[in-house]
Write a protein that holds these residues in place. Structure first.
Motif, PDB file in Angstrom:
ATOM      1  N   ILE A   5       1.299  -1.514  -0.076  1.00  0.00           N
ATOM      2  CA  ILE A   5      -0.154   0.253  -0.144  1.00  0.00           C
ATOM      3  C   ILE A   5       0.893   1.312   0.078  1.00  0.00           C
ATOM      4  O   ILE A   5       0.569   2.146  -0.860  1.00  0.00           O
ATOM      5  N   THR A   6       1.578   1.462   0.924  1.00  0.00           N
ATOM      6  CA  THR A   6       2.757   2.152   0.660  1.00  0.00           C
ATOM      7  C   THR A   6       3.112   2.750  -0.146  1.00  0.00           C
ATOM      8  O   THR A   6       3.761   3.679  -1.061  1.00  0.00           O
ATOM      9  N   LYS A   7       3.894   1.540  -1.190  1.00  0.00           N
ATOM     10  CA  LYS A   7       4.675   1.895  -2.508  1.00  0.00           C
ATOM     11  C   LYS A   7       3.329   2.030  -3.535  1.00  0.00           C
ATOM     12  O   LYS A   7       3.935   2.697  -4.238  1.00  0.00           O
ATOM     13  N   LEU A   8       2.404   1.594  -3.715  1.00  0.00           N
ATOM     14  CA  LEU A   8       1.723   2.018  -4.345  1.00  0.00           C
ATOM     15  C   LEU A   8       1.505   3.451  -4.262  1.00  0.00           C
ATOM     16  O   LEU A   8       0.592   3.945  -5.419  1.00  0.00           O
ATOM     17  N   ASN A   9       1.254   3.929  -3.093  1.00  0.00           N
ATOM     18  CA  ASN A   9       0.686   4.951  -2.948  1.00  0.00           C
ATOM     19  C   ASN A   9       1.479   6.343  -3.427  1.00  0.00           C
ATOM     20  O   ASN A   9       1.037   7.558  -4.376  1.00  0.00           O
ATOM     21  N   HIS A  10       2.904   5.572  -3.035  1.00  0.00           N
ATOM     22  CA  HIS A  10       4.191   6.689  -3.422  1.00  0.00           C
ATOM     23  C   HIS A  10       4.022   6.501  -5.522  1.00  0.00           C
ATOM     24  O   HIS A  10       4.193   8.409  -5.496  1.00  0.00           O
ATOM     25  N   VAL A  11       3.346   5.324  -5.812  1.00  0.00           N
ATOM     26  CA  VAL A  11       3.688   5.768  -7.589  1.00  0.00           C
ATOM     27  C   VAL A  11       2.106   6.193  -8.211  1.00  0.00           C
ATOM     28  O   VAL A  11       2.137   7.358  -9.042  1.00  0.00           O
ATOM     29  N   LEU A  12       1.500   6.666  -6.751  1.00  0.00           N
ATOM     30  CA  LEU A  12      -0.075   6.697  -7.101  1.00  0.00           C
ATOM     31  C   LEU A  12       0.399   8.535  -7.265  1.00  0.00           C
ATOM     32  O   LEU A  12      -0.265   9.017  -8.001  1.00  0.00           O
ATOM     33  N   ASN A  13       0.865   8.993  -6.629  1.00  0.00           N
ATOM     34  CA  ASN A  13       0.894  10.222  -5.863  1.00  0.00           C
ATOM     35  C   ASN A  13       2.065  10.789  -7.078  1.00  0.00           C
ATOM     36  O   ASN A  13       2.364  11.934  -7.617  1.00  0.00           O
ATOM     37  N   GLU A  14       3.444  10.411  -7.650  1.00  0.00           N
ATOM     38  CA  GLU A  14       4.478  10.694  -8.694  1.00  0.00           C
ATOM     39  C   GLU A  14       3.307  10.315 -10.327  1.00  0.00           C
ATOM     40  O   GLU A  14       3.842  11.818 -10.953  1.00  0.00           O
ATOM     41  N   ARG A  15       2.305   9.487 -10.940  1.00  0.00           N
ATOM     42  CA  ARG A  15       1.990   9.765 -11.293  1.00  0.00           C
ATOM     43  C   ARG A  15       1.342  11.083 -11.871  1.00  0.00           C
ATOM     44  O   ARG A  15       0.296  11.371 -12.504  1.00  0.00           O
ATOM     45  N   LYS A  16       0.735  12.241 -10.366  1.00  0.00           N
ATOM     46  CA  LYS A  16      -0.144  13.393 -11.259  1.00  0.00           C
ATOM     47  C   LYS A  16       0.679  14.007 -12.168  1.00  0.00           C
ATOM     48  O   LYS A  16       0.110  15.369 -12.305  1.00  0.00           O
ATOM     49  N   HIS A  17       2.008  13.869 -12.015  1.00  0.00           N
ATOM     50  CA  HIS A  17       3.170  14.476 -12.834  1.00  0.00           C
ATOM     51  C   HIS A  17       3.479  13.628 -13.679  1.00  0.00           C
ATOM     52  O   HIS A  17       4.093  14.493 -15.042  1.00  0.00           O
ATOM     53  N   ALA A  18       2.876  12.477 -14.454  1.00  0.00           N
ATOM     54  CA  ALA A  18       3.276  11.735 -15.711  1.00  0.00           C
ATOM     55  C   ALA A  18       2.319  12.279 -16.909  1.00  0.00           C
ATOM     56  O   ALA A  18       1.239  13.013 -16.370  1.00  0.00           O
ATOM     57  N   ASP A  19       2.748  11.448 -18.091  1.00  0.00           N
ATOM     58  CA  ASP A  19       1.861  12.100 -19.296  1.00  0.00           C
ATOM     59  C   ASP A  19       1.055  10.398 -19.562  1.00  0.00           C
ATOM     60  O   ASP A  19       1.276   9.270 -19.203  1.00  0.00           O
ATOM     61  N   ALA A  20      -0.900  11.190 -19.746  1.00  0.00           N
ATOM     62  CA  ALA A  20      -1.276   9.799 -19.700  1.00  0.00           C
ATOM     63  C   ALA A  20      -1.940   9.306 -20.632  1.00  0.00           C
ATOM     64  O   ALA A  20      -1.825   8.360 -20.527  1.00  0.00           O
ATOM     65  N   ASP A  21      -0.317   9.399 -21.887  1.00  0.00           N
ATOM     66  CA  ASP A  21      -0.641   8.437 -22.722  1.00  0.00           C
ATOM     67  C   ASP A  21       0.902   7.312 -22.704  1.00  0.00           C
ATOM     68  O   ASP A  21       1.020   6.362 -22.672  1.00  0.00           O
ATOM     69  N   SER A  22       1.453   7.855 -21.184  1.00  0.00           N
ATOM     70  CA  SER A  22       2.386   6.498 -20.956  1.00  0.00           C
ATOM     71  C   SER A  22       1.533   6.092 -19.811  1.00  0.00           C
ATOM     72  O   SER A  22       2.639   4.383 -19.128  1.00  0.00           O
ATOM     73  N   SER A  23       0.370   6.179 -19.062  1.00  0.00           N
ATOM     74  CA  SER A  23       0.257   5.892 -17.413  1.00  0.00           C
ATOM     75  C   SER A  23      -1.102   5.790 -17.840  1.00  0.00           C
ATOM     76  O   SER A  23      -2.148   6.524 -17.434  1.00  0.00           O
ATOM     77  N   TYR A  24      -1.947   4.295 -16.897  1.00  0.00           N
ATOM     78  CA  TYR A  24      -3.288   4.386 -16.853  1.00  0.00           C
ATOM     79  C   TYR A  24      -3.612   5.139 -15.887  1.00  0.00           C
ATOM     80  O   TYR A  24      -4.762   6.048 -15.653  1.00  0.00           O
ATOM     81  N   VAL A  25      -2.699   4.940 -14.470  1.00  0.00           N
ATOM     82  CA  VAL A  25      -3.491   6.518 -13.526  1.00  0.00           C
ATOM     83  C   VAL A  25      -3.037   7.575 -13.751  1.00  0.00           C
ATOM     84  O   VAL A  25      -4.508   8.138 -13.223  1.00  0.00           O
ATOM     85  N   ALA A  26      -2.166   8.054 -14.591  1.00  0.00           N
ATOM     86  CA  ALA A  26      -2.598   9.421 -15.237  1.00  0.00           C
ATOM     87  C   ALA A  26      -3.387   9.589 -16.288  1.00  0.00           C
ATOM     88  O   ALA A  26      -4.155  10.920 -16.515  1.00  0.00           O
ATOM     89  N   SER A  27      -3.570   8.252 -16.441  1.00  0.00           N
ATOM     90  CA  SER A  27      -4.614   8.539 -17.545  1.00  0.00           C
ATOM     91  C   SER A  27      -6.345   8.905 -17.099  1.00  0.00           C
ATOM     92  O   SER A  27      -6.682   9.400 -17.580  1.00  0.00           O
ATOM     93  N   LEU A  28      -6.187   8.172 -15.714  1.00  0.00           N
ATOM     94  CA  LEU A  28      -7.249   8.424 -15.220  1.00  0.00           C
ATOM     95  C   LEU A  28      -7.735   9.850 -14.153  1.00  0.00           C
ATOM     96  O   LEU A  28      -8.959  10.871 -14.486  1.00  0.00           O
ATOM     97  N   TYR A  29      -6.721  10.159 -14.128  1.00  0.00           N
ATOM     98  CA  TYR A  29      -6.891  11.879 -13.188  1.00  0.00           C
ATOM     99  C   TYR A  29      -7.285  13.211 -14.021  1.00  0.00           C
ATOM    100  O   TYR A  29      -8.106  13.536 -13.793  1.00  0.00           O
TER     101      TYR A  29
END
Ligand SMILES: N=c1c2ncn([C@@H]3O[C@H](COP(=O)(O)OP(=O)(O)OP(=O)(O)O)[C@@H](O)[C@H]3O)c2ncn1[C@@H]1O[C@H](COP(=O)(O)O)[C@@H](O)[C@H]1O
Length: 106
Positions: A5-29
């Motif tokens: 949960i800790t590791k995944l939450n870290h990635v989920l927060n990092e994905r706020k700065h990611a490209d929606a074309d390369s990340s499912y989570v970024a595409s949701l945001y």
């Protein structure tokens, strides 16, 4: 908090700065709160269907999807998952029936 949960939450927060074309989570945001809620609702329904079907592996798989999308909703709202664990901890030992009864007296 559990390691994954800790590791995944870290990635989920990092994905706020990611490209929606390369990340499912970024595409949701990028799609916004209604898309996140739509996915969460779908996963909830799929978990209900799996629960009704009673196939152990399907219940595990669908519950993982549901928990994952719940974590996306929390991250989107800048809510640390630890706060959910703290809330469960606060409730621990308090019977749901007693809690409900105390509410009706308010
Ligand atoms: N744990 C997950 C995870 N669980 C489920 N999913 C995705 O959630 C989606 C579930 O949607 P569905 O089951 O409806 O499948 P779908 O038909 O492909 O989805 P839609 O096209 O309808 O949106 C799928 O795309 C799954 O791949 C996940 N995507 C990502 N993660 C984690 O999040 C991290 C970041 O992911 P990215 O942002 O994509 O790099 C990953 O490294 C993983 O640790």
């Amino acid at each position: 908090m559990s390691d994954i949960i800790t590791k995944l939450n870290h990635v989920l927060n990092e994905r706020k700065h990611a490209d929606a074309d390369s990340s499912y989570v970024a595409s949701l945001y990028a799609a916004g709160i209604d898309k996140i809620l739509k996915k969460l609702g779908e996963e909830a329904v799929e978990t209900v269907i799996a629960g009704k079907g009673g196939v152990r592996d399907e219940i595990i798989y669908e519950t993982a999807d549901l928990w994952f999308h719940s974590l996306v909703l929390l991250a989107h709202n800048d809510i640390d998952p630890q706060l959910i664990l703290d809330e469960l901890d606060r409730r621990f030992g308090l019977s749901g029936l007693d809690e409900k009864a105390s509410r009706s007296k308010e």
